[in-house]
Design a protein around this motif. Structure first.
Motif: not given
Length: 277
Positions: A12-20, A202-208, A220-222, A241-247
């Motif tokens: 339950l994110a604090t400001l999803a601008f929090g977590t996800f 939310a996305i790290e650059y450069p995108v890889k 962990i975001l990936k 671009v698809v970003v996965k968060e957590g397990k």
């Protein structure tokens, strides 16, 4: 815009601008529209009508340990929150006494200016939302709840009812609207929610593919895909671009020159783009 708990992909994110950092709250309201299901041109080219949020007032924290944010410009003042290295805030005013006033929790806090670092503009493909457009989303998880399944997102430079809220996306998800901020830098796309005021990558650059980093709460975001084809109610998007968060099965989908088009939480779609006008 009331303060509220936002559901993030991880918690339950604090400001999803929090977590996800990327995740929208599964609340919504809106305006449905008929959309032709066509493949969208999502290459790296820029268009005259494409513009992202200004990063002029956005600063990154540089510190070796969690940094305290105070209620007043003094270390003897009450502590409102703390922020970690690499996270970001919006500066409302810089003072000559070594302090800066920042937007925090629908209000303002104070942080020592020496820990704030300026950011550079992203010069490559953008994955931020176009501030010149209105986005409409669909949240199927809201069916049967007190929230509507369709809602709009529009960019605001200033929220008249609260002048500490600047340069953010207003998600008209009645009965409780959401303020989501996005700042795209050379290091990546930072996202946060105004009820917290802290932005994370939310996305790290450069995108890889397989690049990973930590979110607001240490999850962990990936990046798991960089050229996926994704179908939404707004159409079919390429080079997503698809970003996965957590397990868990928690994913955010970003189309180039468009921004966030879809999110999945625990394997279920919680929102997807329906139109851009």
């Amino acid at each position: 815009m009331k303060k509220k708990t936002i559901y993030s992909i991880i918690t339950l994110a604090t400001l999803a601008f929090g977590t996800f950092s990327i995740l929208l709250s599964p609340t919504a309201s809106a305006v449905s529209s008929n959309v032709t299901n066509v493949t969208k041109n999502t290459g790296s080219e820029h268009t005259p009508t494409y513009k992202t949020a200004s990063i002029k007032s956005f600063k990154i924290i540089r510190t070796n340990k969690p940094l305290k944010i105070y209620q007043k410009a003094s270390t003897k003042s009450n502590v409102m929150d703390s922020i970690k290295n690499g996270q970001g805030v919006v500066v409302l005013k810089k003072y000559s006494n070594g302090w800066s006033k920042i937007s925090l929790q629908f209000n303002a806090g104070f942080i020592q200016t020496k820990y704030l670092s300026s950011v550079k503009t992203n010069r490559k493909t953008n994955f931020a939302m176009n501030t010149q457009k209105t986005y409409s989303y669909y949240s199927p998880e809201n069916k049967g709840s007190g929230f509507k399944t369709y809602y709009k997102a529009t960019f605001k430079h200033l929220y008249a009812a609260n002048k500490t809220l600047t340069n953010f996306w207003y998600f008209n998800s009645e009965p409780d609207a959401i303020g989501r901020m996005e700042f795209e830098t050379s290091k990546g796309l930072y996202v946060g929610y105004k009820d917290i005021g802290i932005a994370t990558l939310a996305i790290e650059y450069p995108v890889k593919r397989n690049n990973s980093w930590k979110g607001l709460d240490g999850q962990i975001l990936k990046i798991v895909e960089t050229n996926k084809v994704v179908k939404t109610k707004a159409g079919i998007y390429k080079n997503v671009v698809v970003v996965k968060e957590g397990k868990g099965k928690n994913y955010s989908y970003y189309a180039p020159q468009i921004g966030l088009i879809k999110q999945i939480f625990n394997g279920r779609t919680i929102n997807e783009l329906t139109s851009i006008k």
